[in-house]
Design a protein around this motif. Structure first.
Motif, PDB file in Angstrom:
ATOM      1  N   SER A  57     -16.245   6.202 -33.653  1.00 20.29           N
ATOM      2  CA  SER A  57     -16.574   5.905 -35.046  1.00 20.29           C
ATOM      3  C   SER A  57     -18.070   6.051 -35.226  1.00 20.29           C
ATOM      4  N   LEU A  58     -18.466   6.441 -36.429  1.00 16.69           N
ATOM      5  CA  LEU A  58     -19.873   6.519 -36.772  1.00 16.69           C
ATOM      6  C   LEU A  58     -20.209   5.278 -37.592  1.00 16.69           C
ATOM      7  N   VAL A  59     -21.063   4.402 -37.032  1.00 11.53           N
ATOM      8  CA  VAL A  59     -21.399   3.137 -37.679  1.00 11.53           C
ATOM      9  C   VAL A  59     -22.914   3.008 -37.759  1.00 11.53           C
ATOM     10  N   ASN A  60     -23.450   3.016 -38.974  1.00  8.80           N
ATOM     11  CA  ASN A  60     -24.895   2.842 -39.201  1.00  8.80           C
ATOM     12  C   ASN A  60     -25.751   3.749 -38.330  1.00  8.80           C
ATOM     13  N   GLY A  61     -25.391   5.010 -38.231  1.00  8.62           N
ATOM     14  CA  GLY A  61     -26.183   5.968 -37.470  1.00  8.62           C
ATOM     15  C   GLY A  61     -25.996   5.904 -35.971  1.00  8.62           C
ATOM     16  N   THR A 132     -25.119  13.890 -28.673  1.00 10.17           N
ATOM     17  CA  THR A 132     -24.865  12.814 -29.634  1.00 10.17           C
ATOM     18  C   THR A 132     -24.922  13.324 -31.069  1.00 10.17           C
ATOM     19  N   LYS A 133     -25.826  14.247 -31.361  1.00  9.97           N
ATOM     20  CA  LYS A 133     -25.917  14.810 -32.710  1.00  9.97           C
ATOM     21  C   LYS A 133     -24.676  15.635 -33.044  1.00  9.97           C
ATOM     22  N   THR A 134     -24.200  16.419 -32.082  1.00  5.78           N
ATOM     23  CA  THR A 134     -23.003  17.234 -32.295  1.00  5.78           C
ATOM     24  C   THR A 134     -21.780  16.349 -32.509  1.00  5.78           C
TER      25      THR A 134
END
Length: 183
Positions: A57-61, A132-134
């Motif tokens: 999940s993506l949570v607050n960056g 991490t960016k991908t």
């Protein structure tokens, strides 16, 4: 002069230098092959016998990665994570690449969880460049969360026993807080 030309000139002119090149390369190859062949008991159907299905999940960056695991770990340990998901095969610099991350939780010790149910390793990963960016971009395109096939190697490190101290001060910043918070 290109690096390969420089190496060929050095190795041709000074044969004794070949040892200083081949020995470290041999150690590096041995380490990579050993990691690739490391046997972990497969317990899930997956694209790789060593991969497990994790929820990201993506949570607050930050990426919150929840990985089912039958391994035992303690506070302050870390593990190497490889993305084995077929959707990342088009990005070879990401697919199967290993990165170390601190484990951000402790396994359930209360006995409330059945023994045949895997515990859940939680990783809180700060988004930067590269892997991490991908992964964050993939999560954004899928609505903020998705399941991924990952391989977890570890845990590594020795949990720190702080019970012998009356007061303990832990200082951390950013996603490094996971190491301190897991204790």
């Amino acid at each position: 002069m290109a690096t390969s030309q420089l190496e060929s000139v050095l190795l041709a002119d000074v044969p004794a230098l070949a040892t200083w090149v081949y020995v470290p390369v041999g150690f590096w190859v041995h380490e990579r092959v050993s990691r690739a062949l490391k046997k972990n008991p497969p317990s899930f159907k997956s694209p790789s016998p060593l991969a497990v299905r994790a929820h990201a999940s993506l949570v607050n960056g930050a990426i919150l990665l929840r990985v089912p695991s039958r391994k035992h770990w303690g506070a302050g340990q870390h593990a190497y994570i490889s993305i084995m998901d077929p959707s990342f095969m088009s990005t070879p610099h990401i697919f199967v690449q290993q990165h170390p991350f601190s484990i951000g939780n402790l396994p359930c010790l209360s006995g409330a969880q059945p023994m045949d149910t895997p515990a859940e390793m939680v990783f809180i990963i700060k988004v930067r460049d590269g892997l991490t960016k991908t992964v964050a971009e993939k999560l954004e395109s899928s609505g903020g969360d998705t399941d991924l096939w990952v391989r977890v190697e570890g845990p590594y490190g020795t949990p720190v026993d702080t019970t012998e101290y009356q007061d303990v001060v832990l200082i951390a910043g950013g996603s490094g807080i996971t190491h301190c918070a897991s204790g």
